[in-house]
Design a protein around this motif. Structure first.
Motif, PDB file in Angstrom:
ATOM      1  N   ASP A  97       0.838  -1.209   0.000  1.00 10.15           N
ATOM      2  CA  ASP A  97       0.000   0.000   0.000  1.00 10.15           C
ATOM      3  C   ASP A  97       0.869   1.254   0.000  1.00 10.15           C
ATOM      4  O   ASP A  97       0.585   2.219  -0.709  1.00 10.15           O
ATOM      5  N   ALA A 127       2.454   1.671  -3.438  1.00 12.07           N
ATOM      6  CA  ALA A 127       1.463   2.142  -4.417  1.00 12.07           C
ATOM      7  C   ALA A 127       1.161   3.629  -4.229  1.00 12.07           C
ATOM      8  O   ALA A 127       1.063   4.374  -5.202  1.00 12.07           O
ATOM      9  N   THR A 128       1.040   4.043  -2.975  1.00 11.18           N
ATOM     10  CA  THR A 128       0.800   5.467  -2.702  1.00 11.18           C
ATOM     11  C   THR A 128       1.978   6.307  -3.173  1.00 11.18           C
ATOM     12  O   THR A 128       1.801   7.346  -3.809  1.00 11.18           O
ATOM     13  N   LYS A 129       3.188   5.856  -2.877  1.00  7.37           N
ATOM     14  CA  LYS A 129       4.391   6.586  -3.294  1.00  7.37           C
ATOM     15  C   LYS A 129       4.475   6.648  -4.820  1.00  7.37           C
ATOM     16  O   LYS A 129       4.837   7.671  -5.381  1.00  7.37           O
ATOM     17  N   GLN A 130       4.119   5.554  -5.486  1.00  7.12           N
ATOM     18  CA  GLN A 130       4.135   5.522  -6.953  1.00  7.12           C
ATOM     19  C   GLN A 130       3.190   6.574  -7.528  1.00  7.12           C
ATOM     20  O   GLN A 130       3.543   7.290  -8.467  1.00  7.12           O
ATOM     21  N   LYS A 131       1.996   6.691  -6.962  1.00  9.83           N
ATOM     22  CA  LYS A 131       1.024   7.673  -7.441  1.00  9.83           C
ATOM     23  C   LYS A 131       1.536   9.099  -7.233  1.00  9.83           C
ATOM     24  O   LYS A 131       1.383   9.951  -8.111  1.00  9.83           O
ATOM     25  N   VAL A 132       2.152   9.352  -6.082  1.00 11.39           N
ATOM     26  CA  VAL A 132       2.660  10.689  -5.788  1.00 11.39           C
ATOM     27  C   VAL A 132       3.807  11.045  -6.727  1.00 11.39           C
ATOM     28  O   VAL A 132       3.866  12.157  -7.266  1.00 11.39           O
ATOM     29  N   ALA A 180       4.382   9.773  -9.740  1.00 10.90           N
ATOM     30  CA  ALA A 180       3.821   9.948 -11.081  1.00 10.90           C
ATOM     31  C   ALA A 180       3.148  11.312 -11.222  1.00 10.90           C
ATOM     32  O   ALA A 180       3.277  11.976 -12.264  1.00 10.90           O
ATOM     33  N   ASN A 181       2.468  11.742 -10.175  1.00 13.02           N
ATOM     34  CA  ASN A 181       1.829  13.059 -10.179  1.00 13.02           C
ATOM     35  C   ASN A 181       2.872  14.164 -10.259  1.00 13.02           C
ATOM     36  O   ASN A 181       2.697  15.153 -10.978  1.00 13.02           O
ATOM     37  N   TYR A 210       9.027  -2.263  -4.284  1.00 10.37           N
ATOM     38  CA  TYR A 210       7.787  -2.959  -4.624  1.00 10.37           C
ATOM     39  C   TYR A 210       8.074  -4.384  -5.094  1.00 10.37           C
ATOM     40  O   TYR A 210       7.420  -5.332  -4.670  1.00 10.37           O
TER      41      TYR A 210
END
Length: 130
Positions: A16, A19-24, A26-27, A108
């Motif tokens: 989790d 995944a959160t770090k990946q989204k941040v 990418a943003n 990951y």
């Protein structure tokens, strides 16, 4: 997913976080050219400190270790506003973001490998060692 140990829960929480770090990340990369955009980051240390806070539980002896809370499912996303890298007020350092992206991918993949190992062990136990 509560099976025989906390290993699955801890691996799930690690995934989790990744995944959160990946989204941040990418943003941040997507907004690298956006004027006045401030890069964001996922803080893990705060969550770790909260997870290490004692859980209310009854101890029969004061020499026993205190119970700990394993819940680290919510991660703190913060804005990095202390640095400006671009002339337009943007604080995204693309080199740092790409480095963080690669590091997060390795993290990951390591968690996935560990989870696969745990599931294979469980599968072996279910089959009776065959």
């Amino acid at each position: 997913m509560k099976l025989f140990s906390r290993t699955f829960t801890l691996l799930e929480q690690g995934l989790d976080y990744a995944a959160t770090k990946q989204k941040v990340i990418a943003n941040n990369i997507a907004n690298a050219d956006t004027p006045n955009y401030k890069a964001k980051d996922v803080r893990f240390k705060t969550e770790l400190e909260q997870a290490m806070a004692p859980l209310e539980a009854y101890r029969t002896n004061p020499k026993h270790f205190p119970f700990k809370s394993p819940d680290t499912s919510n991660f703190l996303v913060t804005t990095r506003s202390d640095v400006i890298y671009n002339h337009n007020g943007n604080s995204v350092d693309i080199d740092k973001e790409m480095s963080d992206l690669a590091e997060n991918q390795i993290y990951y993949n390591a968690l996935i490998e560990r989870l696969n190992g745990q599931l294979n062990t469980l599968k072996t136990v279910i089959k009776g060692g065959k």
